[in-house]
Motif scaffolding. Structure first.
Motif, PDB file in Angstrom:
ATOM      1  N   HIS A 264       0.903  -1.306  -0.119  1.00 14.46           N
ATOM      2  CA  HIS A 264      -0.141   0.077   0.003  1.00 14.46           C
ATOM      3  C   HIS A 264       0.719   1.053  -0.097  1.00 14.46           C
ATOM      4  CE1 HIS A 264       0.772  -1.036   4.198  1.00 14.46           C
ATOM      5  NE2 HIS A 264       0.432   0.335   4.509  1.00 14.46           N
ATOM      6  N   GLY A 265       1.330   1.619  -1.191  1.00 12.61           N
ATOM      7  CA  GLY A 265       2.284   2.669  -1.245  1.00 12.61           C
ATOM      8  C   GLY A 265       3.540   2.283  -0.772  1.00 12.61           C
ATOM      9  N   ALA A 266       4.025   1.109  -0.936  1.00 13.16           N
ATOM     10  CA  ALA A 266       5.258   0.487  -0.177  1.00 13.16           C
ATOM     11  C   ALA A 266       5.456   0.584   1.285  1.00 13.16           C
ATOM     12  CB  ALA A 266       6.366   1.167  -0.970  1.00 13.16           C
ATOM     13  N   GLY A 267       4.407   0.101   1.710  1.00 14.36           N
ATOM     14  CA  GLY A 267       4.210   0.234   3.336  1.00 14.36           C
ATOM     15  C   GLY A 267       4.004   1.680   3.705  1.00 14.36           C
ATOM     16  N   GLY A 268       3.386   2.396   2.949  1.00 17.75           N
ATOM     17  CA  GLY A 268       2.957   3.668   3.620  1.00 17.75           C
ATOM     18  C   GLY A 268       4.155   4.857   3.056  1.00 17.75           C
ATOM     19  N   TYR A 269       5.053   4.591   2.430  1.00 16.32           N
ATOM     20  CA  TYR A 269       6.333   5.280   1.903  1.00 16.32           C
ATOM     21  C   TYR A 269       5.567   6.218   0.636  1.00 16.32           C
ATOM     22  CZ  TYR A 269      10.801   6.715   0.239  1.00 16.32           C
ATOM     23  OH  TYR A 269      11.948   7.457  -0.127  1.00 16.32           O
ATOM     24  N   ARG A 270       4.639   5.777   0.389  1.00 14.57           N
ATOM     25  CA  ARG A 270       3.913   6.618  -0.803  1.00 14.57           C
ATOM     26  C   ARG A 270       4.474   6.314  -2.225  1.00 14.57           C
ATOM     27  NH1 ARG A 270       2.024  12.331   1.446  1.00 14.57           N
ATOM     28  NH2 ARG A 270       3.500  12.654  -0.154  1.00 14.57           N
TER      29      ARG A 270
ATOM     30  N   LEU B 191      -1.662   9.989  -6.053  1.00 13.23           N
ATOM     31  CA  LEU B 191      -2.982   9.690  -5.830  1.00 13.23           C
ATOM     32  C   LEU B 191      -3.557   9.806  -4.344  1.00 13.23           C
ATOM     33  CD1 LEU B 191      -2.588   6.440  -7.791  1.00 13.23           C
ATOM     34  CD2 LEU B 191      -3.828   8.527  -8.399  1.00 13.23           C
ATOM     35  N   ARG B 192      -2.694  10.025  -3.129  1.00 14.19           N
ATOM     36  CA  ARG B 192      -2.903   9.997  -1.884  1.00 14.19           C
ATOM     37  C   ARG B 192      -2.404  11.183  -1.368  1.00 14.19           C
ATOM     38  NH1 ARG B 192      -4.841   5.775   2.200  1.00 14.19           N
ATOM     39  NH2 ARG B 192      -4.450   6.931   4.329  1.00 14.19           N
ATOM     40  N   PRO B 193      -2.336  12.415  -1.661  1.00 10.99           N
ATOM     41  CA  PRO B 193      -1.328  13.696  -1.473  1.00 10.99           C
ATOM     42  C   PRO B 193      -1.055  13.893   0.153  1.00 10.99           C
ATOM     43  CG  PRO B 193      -3.444  14.407  -2.457  1.00 10.99           C
ATOM     44  CD  PRO B 193      -3.435  12.801  -2.514  1.00 10.99           C
ATOM     45  N   THR B 194      -2.283  13.556   0.966  1.00 14.21           N
ATOM     46  CA  THR B 194      -2.227  13.875   2.468  1.00 14.21           C
ATOM     47  C   THR B 194      -0.963  12.760   3.072  1.00 14.21           C
ATOM     48  OG1 THR B 194      -3.936  12.691   2.926  1.00 14.21           O
ATOM     49  CG2 THR B 194      -4.182  14.909   2.546  1.00 14.21           C
ATOM     50  N   GLY B 195      -0.613  11.836   2.458  1.00 12.31           N
ATOM     51  CA  GLY B 195       0.043  10.645   2.883  1.00 12.31           C
ATOM     52  C   GLY B 195      -0.667   9.706   3.904  1.00 12.31           C
ATOM     53  N   PHE B 196       0.039   9.250   4.976  1.00 11.52           N
ATOM     54  CA  PHE B 196      -0.334   8.194   5.619  1.00 11.52           C
ATOM     55  C   PHE B 196      -0.355   8.666   7.042  1.00 11.52           C
ATOM     56  CE2 PHE B 196       0.225   5.622   2.084  1.00 11.52           C
ATOM     57  CZ  PHE B 196      -0.709   4.774   1.780  1.00 11.52           C
ATOM     58  N   SER B 197      -1.141   9.211   7.901  1.00 14.27           N
ATOM     59  CA  SER B 197      -0.892   9.531   9.084  1.00 14.27           C
ATOM     60  C   SER B 197      -2.096   9.152  10.015  1.00 14.27           C
ATOM     61  CB  SER B 197      -0.837  11.214   9.509  1.00 14.27           C
ATOM     62  OG  SER B 197      -2.091  11.781   8.934  1.00 14.27           O
ATOM     63  N   GLU B 198      -1.936   8.937  11.473  1.00 21.12           N
ATOM     64  CA  GLU B 198      -2.746   8.798  12.360  1.00 21.12           C
ATOM     65  C   GLU B 198      -3.913   9.524  12.339  1.00 21.12           C
ATOM     66  OE1 GLU B 198      -1.435   8.008  16.248  1.00 21.12           O
ATOM     67  OE2 GLU B 198       0.507   6.655  15.201  1.00 21.12           O
ATOM     68  N   ASN B 199      -3.815  10.729  11.795  1.00 17.95           N
ATOM     69  CA  ASN B 199      -5.018  11.635  11.697  1.00 17.95           C
ATOM     70  C   ASN B 199      -5.985  11.458  10.445  1.00 17.95           C
ATOM     71  OD1 ASN B 199      -4.052  13.233  13.917  1.00 17.95           O
ATOM     72  ND2 ASN B 199      -2.902  14.440  12.794  1.00 17.95           N
ATOM     73  N   ASP B 200      -5.720  10.548   9.760  1.00 20.81           N
ATOM     74  CA  ASP B 200      -6.357  10.473   8.647  1.00 20.81           C
ATOM     75  C   ASP B 200      -7.554   9.671   8.980  1.00 20.81           C
ATOM     76  OD1 ASP B 200      -4.430  11.387   6.813  1.00 20.81           O
ATOM     77  OD2 ASP B 200      -3.778   9.490   6.381  1.00 20.81           O
ATOM     78  N   PRO B 201      -8.827  10.104   8.176  1.00 21.36           N
ATOM     79  CA  PRO B 201      -9.820   8.949   8.315  1.00 21.36           C
ATOM     80  C   PRO B 201      -9.577   7.518   7.968  1.00 21.36           C
ATOM     81  CG  PRO B 201     -10.201  10.384   6.364  1.00 21.36           C
ATOM     82  CD  PRO B 201      -8.903  10.910   6.915  1.00 21.36           C
ATOM     83  N   PRO B 202     -10.045   6.783   8.517  1.00 22.74           N
ATOM     84  CA  PRO B 202      -9.941   5.240   7.910  1.00 22.74           C
ATOM     85  C   PRO B 202     -10.310   5.198   6.679  1.00 22.74           C
ATOM     86  CG  PRO B 202     -11.280   5.246   9.832  1.00 22.74           C
ATOM     87  CD  PRO B 202     -10.979   6.774   9.554  1.00 22.74           C
ATOM     88  N   HIS B 203      -9.565   4.178   6.133  1.00 20.61           N
ATOM     89  CA  HIS B 203      -9.590   3.788   4.675  1.00 20.61           C
ATOM     90  C   HIS B 203     -10.255   5.037   3.577  1.00 20.61           C
ATOM     91  CE1 HIS B 203      -9.398   0.072   6.357  1.00 20.61           C
ATOM     92  NE2 HIS B 203     -10.525   0.213   7.317  1.00 20.61           N
ATOM     93  N   MET B 204      -9.036   5.809   3.631  1.00 23.21           N
ATOM     94  CA  MET B 204      -9.588   7.316   2.815  1.00 23.21           C
ATOM     95  C   MET B 204      -9.488   6.801   1.231  1.00 23.21           C
ATOM     96  SD  MET B 204      -6.419   9.715   3.877  1.00 23.21           S
ATOM     97  CE  MET B 204      -6.599  10.752   2.299  1.00 23.21           C
TER      98      MET B 204
END
Length: 141
Positions: free
Chosen positions: A48-54, A104-117
């Protein structure tokens, strides 16, 4: 087909909490009647984006993995599969504007993201991959 994908993606994301690559593999396998081995699903855990690496989008990666499996089952050569994967990547890029999770997911992966955005993007990407594979089959006759 779209409703099936929407419902199945929602279930896999919210009930099973699995990533986009595994979701693409499972959905495409079910839609096209192709079993996905458990070890293959395990191998997609970090896609999923190389383990969240985007890096490369997991929807793309899962779809490409599925195409390799499915086209081999149909008797396609490695050369034909490589060409089909290339064409898929180019078509996905044209349609969605990138192959990269970073874009495609410009905000990246953070704990503040809504789930399954990426749920809607996943539905759209799987539908795109499904139609692409059907078109490949139809072109082959």
């Amino acid at each position: 087909m779209k409703e099936y994908i929407r419902n199945r993606v929602h279930e896999l994301y919210w009930k099973n909490d699995i990533n986009c690559a595994r979701t693409a593999l499972i959905c495409l396998g079910e839609l096209l009647g192709t079993a996905i081995e458990p070890q293959t699903l395990l191998s997609a855990a970090g896609l999923h984006g190389a383990g969240g690496y985007r890096a490369q989008c997991g929807i793309v990666e899962g779809s490409l993995m599925f195409m390799g499996i499915y086209l081999h089952v149909l008797g396609r050569t490695d050369h034909e599969i490589v060409a089909a994967c290339h064409d898929f990547a180019a078509a996905f890029d044209r349609t969605f504007g990138s192959l990269r999770c970073l874009e495609l997911r410009p905000t990246g992966f953070s704990e503040n993201d809504p789930p399954h955005m990426c749920e809607q993007l996943t539905c759209d990407g799987i539908g795109f991959a499904y139609q692409f594979i059907l078109d490949l089959q139809n072109a082959a006759g």
